[in-house]
Scaffold this active site. Structure first.
Site, PDB file in Angstrom:
ATOM      1  N   MET A  30       0.853  -1.197   0.000  1.00 55.01           N
ATOM      2  CA  MET A  30       0.000   0.000   0.000  1.00 55.01           C
ATOM      3  C   MET A  30       0.892   1.253   0.000  1.00 55.01           C
ATOM      4  O   MET A  30       0.451   2.339   0.356  1.00 55.01           O
ATOM      5  CB  MET A  30      -0.945  -0.013   1.199  1.00 55.01           C
ATOM      6  CG  MET A  30      -1.900  -1.206   1.157  1.00 55.01           C
ATOM      7  SD  MET A  30      -3.474  -0.927   1.968  1.00 55.01           S
ATOM      8  CE  MET A  30      -2.951  -0.581   3.631  1.00 55.01           C
ATOM      9  N   LEU A  33       6.727   3.053   1.585  1.00 55.37           N
ATOM     10  CA  LEU A  33       7.606   1.897   1.752  1.00 55.37           C
ATOM     11  C   LEU A  33       8.672   2.137   2.808  1.00 55.37           C
ATOM     12  O   LEU A  33       9.267   3.211   2.887  1.00 55.37           O
ATOM     13  CB  LEU A  33       8.261   1.574   0.407  1.00 55.37           C
ATOM     14  CG  LEU A  33       7.267   1.338  -0.741  1.00 55.37           C
ATOM     15  CD1 LEU A  33       8.022   1.061  -2.034  1.00 55.37           C
ATOM     16  CD2 LEU A  33       6.309   0.200  -0.418  1.00 55.37           C
ATOM     17  N   GLY A  36      10.983  -2.851   5.739  1.00 57.94           N
ATOM     18  CA  GLY A  36      10.272  -4.127   5.698  1.00 57.94           C
ATOM     19  C   GLY A  36       9.845  -4.445   4.266  1.00 57.94           C
ATOM     20  O   GLY A  36      10.048  -5.556   3.769  1.00 57.94           O
ATOM     21  N   HIS A  37       9.276  -3.453   3.571  1.00 63.20           N
ATOM     22  CA  HIS A  37       8.879  -3.664   2.176  1.00 63.20           C
ATOM     23  C   HIS A  37      10.113  -3.938   1.297  1.00 63.20           C
ATOM     24  O   HIS A  37      10.092  -4.781   0.410  1.00 63.20           O
ATOM     25  CB  HIS A  37       8.188  -2.419   1.614  1.00 63.20           C
ATOM     26  CG  HIS A  37       6.902  -2.049   2.284  1.00 63.20           C
ATOM     27  ND1 HIS A  37       6.766  -0.934   3.076  1.00 63.20           N
ATOM     28  CD2 HIS A  37       5.689  -2.643   2.267  1.00 63.20           C
ATOM     29  CE1 HIS A  37       5.527  -0.851   3.513  1.00 63.20           C
ATOM     30  NE2 HIS A  37       4.847  -1.875   3.043  1.00 63.20           N
ATOM     31  N   GLN A  61     -10.356  -2.692   2.231  1.00 62.55           N
ATOM     32  CA  GLN A  61      -9.858  -3.383   3.426  1.00 62.55           C
ATOM     33  C   GLN A  61      -9.854  -2.477   4.650  1.00 62.55           C
ATOM     34  O   GLN A  61      -9.448  -2.898   5.727  1.00 62.55           O
ATOM     35  CB  GLN A  61      -8.489  -3.994   3.181  1.00 62.55           C
ATOM     36  CG  GLN A  61      -7.340  -3.003   3.027  1.00 62.55           C
ATOM     37  CD  GLN A  61      -6.065  -3.718   2.611  1.00 62.55           C
ATOM     38  OE1 GLN A  61      -5.902  -4.125   1.464  1.00 62.55           O
ATOM     39  NE2 GLN A  61      -5.134  -3.874   3.538  1.00 62.55           N
ATOM     40  N   GLY A 149       4.919  -9.860   4.013  1.00 58.44           N
ATOM     41  CA  GLY A 149       5.620  -9.810   5.295  1.00 58.44           C
ATOM     42  C   GLY A 149       4.913 -10.671   6.331  1.00 58.44           C
ATOM     43  O   GLY A 149       3.681 -10.703   6.389  1.00 58.44           O
ATOM     44  N   GLU A 150       5.707 -11.348   7.160  1.00 56.36           N
ATOM     45  CA  GLU A 150       5.113 -12.193   8.212  1.00 56.36           C
ATOM     46  C   GLU A 150       4.572 -11.356   9.371  1.00 56.36           C
ATOM     47  O   GLU A 150       3.923 -11.894  10.250  1.00 56.36           O
ATOM     48  CB  GLU A 150       6.139 -13.201   8.726  1.00 56.36           C
ATOM     49  CG  GLU A 150       6.383 -14.305   7.716  1.00 56.36           C
ATOM     50  CD  GLU A 150       7.352 -15.373   8.206  1.00 56.36           C
ATOM     51  OE1 GLU A 150       8.007 -15.163   9.239  1.00 56.36           O
ATOM     52  OE2 GLU A 150       7.448 -16.408   7.521  1.00 56.36           O
ATOM     53  N   SER A 187       6.390  -0.625  10.412  1.00 55.88           N
ATOM     54  CA  SER A 187       5.037  -0.486   9.883  1.00 55.88           C
ATOM     55  C   SER A 187       4.826   0.959   9.478  1.00 55.88           C
ATOM     56  O   SER A 187       5.339   1.882  10.128  1.00 55.88           O
ATOM     57  CB  SER A 187       4.028  -0.855  10.978  1.00 55.88           C
ATOM     58  OG  SER A 187       2.744  -0.370  10.624  1.00 55.88           O
ATOM     59  N   ARG A 189       2.254   2.517   9.881  1.00 59.35           N
ATOM     60  CA  ARG A 189       1.432   3.174  10.912  1.00 59.35           C
ATOM     61  C   ARG A 189       2.259   3.593  12.133  1.00 59.35           C
ATOM     62  O   ARG A 189       1.725   4.295  13.002  1.00 59.35           O
ATOM     63  CB  ARG A 189       0.265   2.280  11.316  1.00 59.35           C
ATOM     64  CG  ARG A 189      -0.791   2.162  10.210  1.00 59.35           C
ATOM     65  CD  ARG A 189      -2.031   1.427  10.660  1.00 59.35           C
ATOM     66  NE  ARG A 189      -3.120   1.554   9.712  1.00 59.35           N
ATOM     67  CZ  ARG A 189      -3.530   0.585   8.872  1.00 59.35           C
ATOM     68  NH1 ARG A 189      -2.913  -0.587   8.857  1.00 59.35           N
ATOM     69  NH2 ARG A 189      -4.550   0.788   8.055  1.00 59.35           N
TER      70      ARG A 189
HETATM   71  O1  PAF Z   1      -0.182  -5.823   3.588  1.00 58.32           O
HETATM   72  C1  PAF Z   1      -0.578  -4.896   2.858  1.00 58.32           C
HETATM   73  O2  PAF Z   1       0.114  -3.886   2.657  1.00 58.32           O
HETATM   74  C2  PAF Z   1      -1.946  -4.995   2.202  1.00 58.32           C
HETATM   75  O3  PAF Z   1      -2.862  -5.624   3.032  1.00 58.32           O
HETATM   76  C3  PAF Z   1      -1.894  -5.670   0.823  1.00 58.32           C
HETATM   77  C4  PAF Z   1      -1.437  -7.117   0.912  1.00 58.32           C
HETATM   78  C5  PAF Z   1      -0.958  -4.901  -0.098  1.00 58.32           C
HETATM   79  C6  PAF Z   1      -3.285  -5.667   0.188  1.00 58.32           C
HETATM   80  O4  PAF Z   1      -3.771  -4.384   0.026  1.00 58.32           O
END
Ligand code: PAF
Length: 285
Positions: A30, A33, A36-37, A61, A149-150, A187, A189
């Site tokens: 999303m 970044l 982690g990404h 979501q 990511g776990e 994260s 957030r």
């Molecule tokens: O983990 C996330 O960033 C989101 O839930 C994902 C997998 C990109 C789906 O929108």
């Protein structure tokens, strides 16, 4: 690195790579970044010739009242990080590209069981939105492998189940959580934390570690361990939502002779809702 916004452009580029015999890895994100990404991107580069990163803040979501509007969006910075990291394609669609008929009355993917409880309880509809957008991304990109990511352990379990239930031809790879030096899981957030809250935040990881260590030393009174961990979080200034010991494979409640365990938690700290998890070393059994 290519930067594309439409499904048609992505499909024609991917067709060319596939014709050249190249394998495709997808890293769905999303945006905003962090390391982690970028660890997902690094891992992806070792698994396939071409790495596609999707950046899409998926509205379906987010539950009513959550941070969809204020979710951090940093596309230029993201493009720069991805270019440096060697990604081949950044796919950043508009909402109408992904949801051409809007968000209401459309087909959704429901994954029962594993999406219920834990984060599924406090975020009703969240995993339905995740499963739906990820299946759409799989249909658009048709990757050979996709990386997650776990840290979002339940999300990964939901997606693994979806791929089996719907016979989706993709291999899912979970990548271990990347942490700050004090243990806080990275994260997007975390940026909602005030400096004071940021100092308190690693208590979430320490609490999970405490529970995992008790389990590793043979303690099996799971109800008491979970209750004490909730109290510890509350004492550290969190509003804990859950601390739960589950089977790592299917997130079923732990309690008997199951295999590997994982401890999961969600807790609010100020404006931020933090989640984290830790696997219990299986040598303890
Ligand atoms: O983990 C996330 O960033 C989101 O839930 C994902 C997998 C990109 C789906 O929108």
């Amino acid at each position: 690195m290519l930067f594309l916004n439409t499904i048609a452009d992505v499909r024609s580029q991917l067709a060319a790579w596939r014709r050249a015999g190249e394998q495709i890895a997808l890293v769905p994100t999303m945006g905003n970044l962090h390391d982690g990404h970028l660890r997902l991107v690094d891992t992806a580069r070792n698994l396939a010739e071409r790495v596609v990163v999707s950046v899409f803040v998926n509205p379906t979501q987010f539950v009513q009242g959550e941070d969809f509007d204020s979710y951090p969006r940093t596309p230029e910075q993201d493009a720069e990080s991805l270019r440096e990291r060697g990604a081949d394609l950044m796919f950043m669609p508009e909402e109408k590209e992904i949801y051409p008929r809007g968000r209401e009355g459309i087909s959704f993917v429901e994954v029962p069981g594993v999406s219920e409880g834990l984060c599924g309880s406090s975020r009703p509809g969240h995993f339905r939105g995740v499963a739906t957008v990820v299946l759409k991304l799989f249909n658009i990109i048709q990757p050979d492998v996709a990386l997650f990511g776990e840290k979002d352990f339940q999300q990964l379990a939901v997606l693994r189940r979806m791929v089996v239930d719907l016979s989706v031809p993709v291999e899912l790879v979970g990548v271990p959580t990347v942490r700050e030096s004090d243990g806080l899981a990275m994260s997007s957030r975390n940026r909602y934390l005030s400096p004071n809250e940021r100092q308190k935040a690693p208590a979430l990881y320490r609490t999970l570690k405490g529970v995992a260590e008790c389990l590793e030393s043979g303690e099996r009174d799971i109800v008491t361990l979970e209750r004490e961990a909730m109290a510890r979080l509350a004492g550290a200034g969190f509003e804990p939502e859950y601390v739960s010991v589950r089977c790592a494979d299917d997130l079923a409640p732990a309690g008997g002779d199951e295999g590997a365990l994982v401890v999961l938690a969600a807790a609010r700290l100020g404006r931020a809702r933090l989640i984290d998890n830790l696997r219990v070393s299986s040598d303890s059994k």
